[in-house]
Write a protein that holds these residues in place. Structure first.
Motif, PDB file in Angstrom:
ATOM      1  N   ILE A 149       0.855  -1.185   0.000  1.00 12.85           N
ATOM      2  CA  ILE A 149       0.000   0.000   0.000  1.00 12.85           C
ATOM      3  C   ILE A 149       0.892   1.237   0.000  1.00 12.85           C
ATOM      4  O   ILE A 149       1.773   1.385   0.851  1.00 12.85           O
ATOM      5  CB  ILE A 149      -0.940  -0.002   1.231  1.00 12.85           C
ATOM      6  N   LYS A 150       0.660   2.112  -0.958  1.00 11.42           N
ATOM      7  CA  LYS A 150       1.471   3.313  -1.123  1.00 11.42           C
ATOM      8  C   LYS A 150       1.486   4.139   0.166  1.00 11.42           C
ATOM      9  O   LYS A 150       0.439   4.468   0.718  1.00 11.42           O
ATOM     10  CB  LYS A 150       0.920   4.148  -2.271  1.00 11.42           C
ATOM     11  N   GLY A 151       2.688   4.431   0.664  1.00 15.59           N
ATOM     12  CA  GLY A 151       2.857   5.274   1.838  1.00 15.59           C
ATOM     13  C   GLY A 151       2.788   4.553   3.168  1.00 15.59           C
ATOM     14  O   GLY A 151       2.893   5.173   4.221  1.00 15.59           O
ATOM     15  N   LEU A 152       2.601   3.232   3.148  1.00 15.25           N
ATOM     16  CA  LEU A 152       2.473   2.450   4.375  1.00 15.25           C
ATOM     17  C   LEU A 152       3.651   1.492   4.505  1.00 15.25           C
ATOM     18  O   LEU A 152       4.099   0.928   3.506  1.00 15.25           O
ATOM     19  CB  LEU A 152       1.161   1.659   4.355  1.00 15.25           C
ATOM     20  N   LYS A 153       4.150   1.302   5.724  1.00 19.47           N
ATOM     21  CA  LYS A 153       5.295   0.410   5.945  1.00 19.47           C
ATOM     22  C   LYS A 153       5.123  -0.317   7.274  1.00 19.47           C
ATOM     23  O   LYS A 153       4.903   0.305   8.308  1.00 19.47           O
ATOM     24  CB  LYS A 153       6.592   1.229   5.975  1.00 19.47           C
ATOM     25  N   VAL A 154       5.217  -1.657   7.243  1.00 21.17           N
ATOM     26  CA  VAL A 154       5.219  -2.454   8.473  1.00 21.17           C
ATOM     27  C   VAL A 154       6.635  -2.411   9.038  1.00 21.17           C
ATOM     28  O   VAL A 154       7.588  -2.778   8.372  1.00 21.17           O
ATOM     29  CB  VAL A 154       4.790  -3.915   8.203  1.00 21.17           C
ATOM     30  N   LEU A 155       6.756  -1.929  10.280  1.00 19.38           N
ATOM     31  CA  LEU A 155       8.066  -1.807  10.910  1.00 19.38           C
ATOM     32  C   LEU A 155       8.429  -3.022  11.743  1.00 19.38           C
ATOM     33  O   LEU A 155       9.587  -3.406  11.811  1.00 19.38           O
ATOM     34  CB  LEU A 155       8.114  -0.555  11.793  1.00 19.38           C
ATOM     35  N   SER A 156       7.422  -3.621  12.398  1.00 21.67           N
ATOM     36  CA  SER A 156       7.724  -4.706  13.321  1.00 21.67           C
ATOM     37  C   SER A 156       6.450  -5.424  13.730  1.00 21.67           C
ATOM     38  O   SER A 156       5.354  -4.871  13.645  1.00 21.67           O
ATOM     39  CB  SER A 156       8.401  -4.119  14.574  1.00 21.67           C
ATOM     40  N   SER A 157       6.613  -6.645  14.193  1.00 20.83           N
ATOM     41  CA  SER A 157       5.552  -7.377  14.873  1.00 20.83           C
ATOM     42  C   SER A 157       5.889  -7.303  16.361  1.00 20.83           C
ATOM     43  O   SER A 157       6.988  -7.683  16.767  1.00 20.83           O
ATOM     44  CB  SER A 157       5.519  -8.831  14.396  1.00 20.83           C
ATOM     45  N   LEU A 158       4.972  -6.786  17.163  1.00 20.88           N
ATOM     46  CA  LEU A 158       5.258  -6.565  18.575  1.00 20.88           C
ATOM     47  C   LEU A 158       5.152  -7.848  19.387  1.00 20.88           C
ATOM     48  O   LEU A 158       4.160  -8.571  19.287  1.00 20.88           O
ATOM     49  CB  LEU A 158       4.301  -5.524  19.158  1.00 20.88           C
ATOM     50  N   GLY A 159       6.147  -8.092  20.207  1.00 19.14           N
ATOM     51  CA  GLY A 159       6.117  -9.212  21.142  1.00 19.14           C
ATOM     52  C   GLY A 159       5.467  -8.774  22.445  1.00 19.14           C
ATOM     53  O   GLY A 159       5.165  -7.599  22.658  1.00 19.14           O
ATOM     54  N   GLU A 160       5.261  -9.731  23.333  1.00 20.72           N
ATOM     55  CA  GLU A 160       4.574  -9.446  24.594  1.00 20.72           C
ATOM     56  C   GLU A 160       5.303  -8.397  25.435  1.00 20.72           C
ATOM     57  O   GLU A 160       4.659  -7.556  26.072  1.00 20.72           O
ATOM     58  CB  GLU A 160       4.385 -10.734  25.398  1.00 20.72           C
ATOM     59  N   GLU A 161       6.627  -8.421  25.448  1.00 28.34           N
ATOM     60  CA  GLU A 161       7.382  -7.454  26.243  1.00 28.34           C
ATOM     61  C   GLU A 161       7.123  -6.024  25.765  1.00 28.34           C
ATOM     62  O   GLU A 161       6.895  -5.118  26.574  1.00 28.34           O
ATOM     63  CB  GLU A 161       8.872  -7.774  26.172  1.00 28.34           C
ATOM     64  N   HIS A 162       7.121  -5.831  24.461  1.00 32.92           N
ATOM     65  CA  HIS A 162       6.843  -4.504  23.909  1.00 32.92           C
ATOM     66  C   HIS A 162       5.395  -4.093  24.163  1.00 32.92           C
ATOM     67  O   HIS A 162       5.118  -2.927  24.474  1.00 32.92           O
ATOM     68  CB  HIS A 162       7.145  -4.462  22.414  1.00 32.92           C
ATOM     69  N   LYS A 163       4.478  -5.033  24.016  1.00 33.34           N
ATOM     70  CA  LYS A 163       3.066  -4.729  24.254  1.00 33.34           C
ATOM     71  C   LYS A 163       2.849  -4.279  25.696  1.00 33.34           C
ATOM     72  O   LYS A 163       2.132  -3.307  25.949  1.00 33.34           O
ATOM     73  CB  LYS A 163       2.195  -5.956  23.954  1.00 33.34           C
TER      74      LYS A 163
END
Length: 64
Positions: free
Chosen positions: A11-25
């Motif tokens: 999708i133009k202009g969109l970027k997935v940076l990461s999948s969050l793990g439980e610690e980050h959540k």
């Protein structure tokens, strides 16, 4: 999950940076405003992706 990330990144202009793990959540939950229900609800899901967008991403369809 890789197919979902691939589709989102296409999708133009969109970027997935990461999948969050439980610690980050848990870290985000600790500091997030308790009234930000959308963020808190997303953190309770099995999978939460961190995304960014730039000026090329579409405008909202309605007022935010």
């Amino acid at each position: 999950m890789q197919e979902i990330i691939k589709n989102l990144n296409s999708i133009k202009g969109l970027k997935v940076l990461s999948s969050l793990g439980e610690e980050h959540k848990e870290f985000i939950k600790k500091f997030e405003d308790k009234n930000n229900h959308g963020v808190l609800e997303s953190l309770d899901r099995d999978f939460t992706l961190l995304l960014a967008h730039d000026e090329n991403f579409r405008m909202p369809e309605s007022e935010i």
